[in-house]
Design a protein around this motif. Sequence first.
Motif, mmCIF file in Angstrom:
data_model
loop_
_atom_site.group_PDB
_atom_site.id
_atom_site.type_symbol
_atom_site.label_atom_id
_atom_site.label_comp_id
_atom_site.label_asym_id
_atom_site.label_seq_id
_atom_site.Cartn_x
_atom_site.Cartn_y
_atom_site.Cartn_z
ATOM 1 N N ARG A 52 4.370 -0.251 -5.522
ATOM 2 C CA ARG A 52 3.618 0.759 -4.757
ATOM 3 C C ARG A 52 4.509 1.922 -4.372
ATOM 4 N NH1 ARG A 52 -1.616 -0.369 -1.604
ATOM 5 N NH2 ARG A 52 -1.251 1.511 -0.429
ATOM 6 N N ALA A 56 4.257 5.829 -5.138
ATOM 7 C CA ALA A 56 4.073 6.698 -3.977
ATOM 8 C C ALA A 56 4.982 7.917 -4.104
ATOM 9 C CB ALA A 56 4.390 5.929 -2.690
ATOM 10 N N ARG A 61 4.609 10.255 -9.756
ATOM 11 C CA ARG A 61 3.171 10.473 -9.971
ATOM 12 C C ARG A 61 2.952 11.586 -10.986
ATOM 13 N NH1 ARG A 61 0.742 10.414 -3.838
ATOM 14 N NH2 ARG A 61 0.660 8.160 -3.604
ATOM 15 N N TRP A 116 -3.599 9.757 -7.060
ATOM 16 C CA TRP A 116 -3.641 10.547 -5.830
ATOM 17 C C TRP A 116 -4.778 10.157 -4.895
ATOM 18 C CZ3 TRP A 116 -1.871 13.186 -10.303
ATOM 19 C CH2 TRP A 116 -0.549 13.653 -10.219
#
Lengths: 119, 130
Positions: A52, A56, A61, A116
Amino acid sequence: MVMPAKKHLVGAHYGLADWLAQRVTAVVMIAYTLLFLGVVAWHGGLDHGAWRALFAHGGFRVATFLFVAALLYHAWVGMRNITMDYVKPLVVRLPLQGAIVAALVAYAGWTIGILWGGR
Amino acid sequence: MAAPSRPGPRPVYLNLLAIRQPVPAIASFLHRVSGALLFLVGIPAALWGLQASLASPERYEAFRAFVAHPAVKLALLVLVWAYLHHLFAGLRHVLADVHVASELGPARRTAVLATVAALALTLVVGVRAW
């Protein structure tokens, strides 16, 4: 290159761009694959918390989204080539290509939601 | 390029099961099959897996248990092979674009190399996963 007298409505539009795009998107995907495998190897496997935390990270991302965008465009060029080779009737090829594009656009939206969207 | 005039229709013999395909043809065919497989199964499976694994610790554990199932593991291994074969076969195209190994002899050898390397690496991943 000799241009055909009539362009094919659902052809590849005889461009060099897609040939080049297939290479560029492949390089993007190779770079991300190496990055991803490197990160996983660096951590020696990831539990849910580390997994995670990885996603994050804003930079990761964006990198992941770039990979997926490259993948989806690459898949479009490839799947279009397949339909151009095996699906000759326009009434079948056009809806099929439409369905492929719809799926790819949906995957892009899904990816943005995963990366997102609120969890 | 002007095509030479032909005396008449040439005989066509395209029984795919009877023709012994050269190795580059097999590598090329598998490149296409692996690509289609990655589009049809790989992309949705990867996105679903990413979503499930990120959702919550419970769903992460459920996801791990799911992919630990032998049948699922085997299916994932097929996707791993597809990714590797597509990658290596694609590298052959990029090399050929810059005129590396584009002659028949070297092209045949890289076709063997790409196909065998993908299978060998898949085997390594499979052994490690089991």
